[in-house]
Design a protein around this motif. Structure first.
Motif, short mmCIF file in Angstrom:
data_model
loop_
_atom_site.label_atom_id
_atom_site.label_comp_id
_atom_site.label_asym_id
_atom_site.label_seq_id
_atom_site.Cartn_x
_atom_site.Cartn_y
_atom_site.Cartn_z
N GLY A 236 0.79 -1.22 0.00
CA GLY A 236 0.00 0.00 0.00
C GLY A 236 0.82 1.27 0.00
N SER A 237 2.16 1.16 -0.09
CA SER A 237 3.03 2.34 -0.09
C SER A 237 4.08 2.28 -1.18
CB SER A 237 3.70 2.50 1.28
OG SER A 237 2.75 2.65 2.31
N TRP A 238 3.92 1.41 -2.15
CA TRP A 238 4.92 1.30 -3.19
C TRP A 238 4.99 2.59 -4.02
CZ3 TRP A 238 8.60 -2.14 -3.15
CH2 TRP A 238 8.40 -3.37 -2.53
N GLY A 239 3.86 3.19 -4.28
CA GLY A 239 3.87 4.44 -5.05
C GLY A 239 4.59 5.55 -4.32
N TYR A 240 4.36 5.66 -3.01
CA TYR A 240 5.06 6.69 -2.22
C TYR A 240 6.56 6.40 -2.14
CZ TYR A 240 0.24 7.56 -0.78
OH TYR A 240 -1.09 7.83 -0.77
N LEU A 241 6.91 5.11 -2.05
CA LEU A 241 8.32 4.76 -2.01
C LEU A 241 9.00 5.09 -3.34
CD1 LEU A 241 10.59 3.42 -0.40
CD2 LEU A 241 9.90 1.24 -1.36
N VAL B 188 13.60 21.85 -1.50
CA VAL B 188 12.77 21.83 -0.29
C VAL B 188 11.61 20.86 -0.44
CG1 VAL B 188 11.28 23.25 1.17
CG2 VAL B 188 13.44 24.19 0.32
N ALA B 189 10.96 20.87 -1.61
CA ALA B 189 9.85 19.94 -1.84
C ALA B 189 10.33 18.50 -1.84
CB ALA B 189 9.18 20.27 -3.17
N ILE B 190 11.52 18.25 -2.35
CA ILE B 190 12.08 16.89 -2.34
C ILE B 190 12.30 16.41 -0.91
CG2 ILE B 190 14.17 15.57 -2.87
CD1 ILE B 190 14.32 17.16 -5.50
N ALA B 191 12.81 17.29 -0.06
CA ALA B 191 13.01 16.91 1.34
C ALA B 191 11.69 16.56 2.01
CB ALA B 191 13.70 18.05 2.09
N VAL B 192 10.64 17.32 1.72
CA VAL B 192 9.32 17.03 2.31
C VAL B 192 8.79 15.70 1.81
CG1 VAL B 192 6.95 17.85 2.51
CG2 VAL B 192 8.83 19.48 2.64
N VAL B 193 8.97 15.42 0.52
CA VAL B 193 8.49 14.15 -0.05
C VAL B 193 9.17 12.97 0.63
CG1 VAL B 193 8.47 12.73 -2.12
CG2 VAL B 193 7.83 15.13 -2.27
N VAL B 194 10.47 13.04 0.77
CA VAL B 194 11.22 11.90 1.33
C VAL B 194 10.85 11.69 2.80
CG1 VAL B 194 13.52 11.04 1.87
CG2 VAL B 194 13.10 12.19 -0.31
N VAL B 195 10.82 12.76 3.58
CA VAL B 195 10.51 12.62 5.01
C VAL B 195 9.09 12.13 5.21
CG1 VAL B 195 10.28 13.89 7.16
CG2 VAL B 195 12.22 14.35 5.68
N ALA B 196 8.13 12.70 4.48
CA ALA B 196 6.74 12.28 4.64
C ALA B 196 6.54 10.84 4.19
CB ALA B 196 5.82 13.22 3.85
N ALA B 197 7.21 10.42 3.13
CA ALA B 197 7.06 9.04 2.66
C ALA B 197 7.64 8.05 3.66
CB ALA B 197 7.73 8.88 1.30
N VAL B 198 8.78 8.37 4.26
CA VAL B 198 9.38 7.47 5.24
C VAL B 198 8.53 7.37 6.49
CG1 VAL B 198 11.39 7.12 6.72
CG2 VAL B 198 11.71 7.81 4.34
N VAL B 199 8.02 8.51 6.97
CA VAL B 199 7.19 8.49 8.18
C VAL B 199 5.87 7.78 7.90
CG1 VAL B 199 6.00 9.93 9.87
CG2 VAL B 199 8.28 10.56 9.08
N ASN B 200 5.36 7.92 6.67
CA ASN B 200 4.09 7.28 6.33
C ASN B 200 4.20 5.76 6.29
OD1 ASN B 200 1.26 7.56 5.40
ND2 ASN B 200 2.06 6.62 3.54
N LEU B 201 5.38 5.22 6.08
CA LEU B 201 5.55 3.77 6.15
C LEU B 201 5.24 3.23 7.53
CD1 LEU B 201 8.84 3.28 4.09
CD2 LEU B 201 6.50 2.80 3.36
N ARG B 202 5.41 4.06 8.54
CA ARG B 202 5.16 3.64 9.93
C ARG B 202 3.78 4.08 10.41
NH1 ARG B 202 7.34 -0.08 13.43
NH2 ARG B 202 6.95 0.56 15.60
N ALA B 203 3.41 5.33 10.09
CA ALA B 203 2.17 5.88 10.64
C ALA B 203 0.95 5.46 9.83
CB ALA B 203 2.26 7.40 10.70
#
Length: 298
Positions: free
Chosen positions: A50-55, A120-135
């Protein structure tokens, strides 16, 4: 009966000692090892369900980040070559023919704002995608999608900006005005030192390329768009069924103390007794005799 020789007995024992797995090249053992590796990776792959697209969006954003620091414009002119990055960094190879010119070629002004915003947008994408794998929340999923869209827009704006600045970048390695005395002296010095030819009209054929976007620029744009498409597809797959509702107004709830709560509570009156006690019946007084008895002397 013929008895086997000693060396024939040794070959027979060696053939019996070889296992079937060794005879087939160890294929069953390799199959077991591959099965064990796949079994060990199953829990980790299930966590990414359910997170392959975000990854993919996060990985594509990281690749785009490194592509932003590569030359996006490559130009050459009569006095050298030049490369420029979207951050405004130039790599120039020139003989400085127009150094003594009264009006040297102007420096191109590349605005690196779009590249900085893309980082800046790239940093937000990476951080949000990693946190979303857990949350695994809808808010983080929407943040990944929104930031990836912003990232792709910033990269596209940077592409358009660099494409518009390509002629100015090319003019930085030009000879300057033809009738300028400083430029003519520079070309003569270059010809005399053996670093180049003296440009004379109609004498020799010269060939050079104009300014244009490099493959790094197109690769960064394509990777940014693909990352955004992957994030949007994953968000559309995971969102609840039904139409998309975008609230235009945020509900604001204000709590105020009521007037009844602010005023002092009056003391309640005692409730009437539903069964009152019967009043005592008073003894009736004796009424006087209207005809009193007459005296004996009348």
């Amino acid at each position: 009966m013929v008895q086997p020789t000693p060396w024939q007995e040794g070959k027979t024992q060696q053939a019996q000692a070889i296992s079937p797995s060794q005879a087939t090249g160890g294929a069953p053992r390799r199959q077991v090892e591959v099965a064990n590796v796949v079994a060990s990776l199953r829990p980790h792959l299930a966590a990414l369900r359910g997170s392959w697209g975000y990854l993919f969006a996060a990985v594509g954003s990281i690749i785009t980040f490194f592509a932003l620091f590569q030359p996006w414009v490559n130009a050459s002119s009569t006095d050298g070559k030049i490369k420029a990055t979207p951050f405004g960094k130039f790599e120039i190879s020139s003989s400085l023919v127009a150094l003594w010119s009264g009006s040297p070629p102007p420096t191109a002004k590349v605005n690196g704002t779009w590249a900085v915003l893309a980082c800046v947008a790239i940093a937000v994408v990476v951080v949000a995608a990693v946190v979303n794998l857990r949350a695994r929340t809808q808010a983080l999923s929407g943040l990944v999608m929104g930031s990836s869209i912003a990232m792709s827009l910033f990269v596209v704006f940077a592409l358009v900006h660099m494409n518009g600045k390509a002629p100015d970048v090319r003019n930085m390695v030009g000879n300057g005005p033809t009738r300028d005395l400083g430029s003519q002296v520079g070309m003569l010095v270059r010809w005399a030192s053996g670093n180049g030819n003296y440009a004379l009209p109609g004498v020799k054929r010269y060939t050079w390329t104009t300014a244009g976007l490099t493959s790094w620029a197109w690769f960064a744009g394509a990777m940014a768009v693909l990352s955004t498409v992957a994030a949007i597809a994953q968000w559309m797959r995971n969102r609840p069924a039904g139409p998309i509702h975008i609230p235009l107004r945020m509900p604001i709830v204000i709590t105020r103390p009521s007037s009844d709560a602010a005023a002092p509570h009056p003391t309640p009156a005692p409730a009437p007794n539903p069964d009152p006690a019967p009043a005592p019946n008073p003894t009736p007084a004796t009424a006087p005799d209207p005809n009193p008895p007459s005296g004996s002397g009348s």
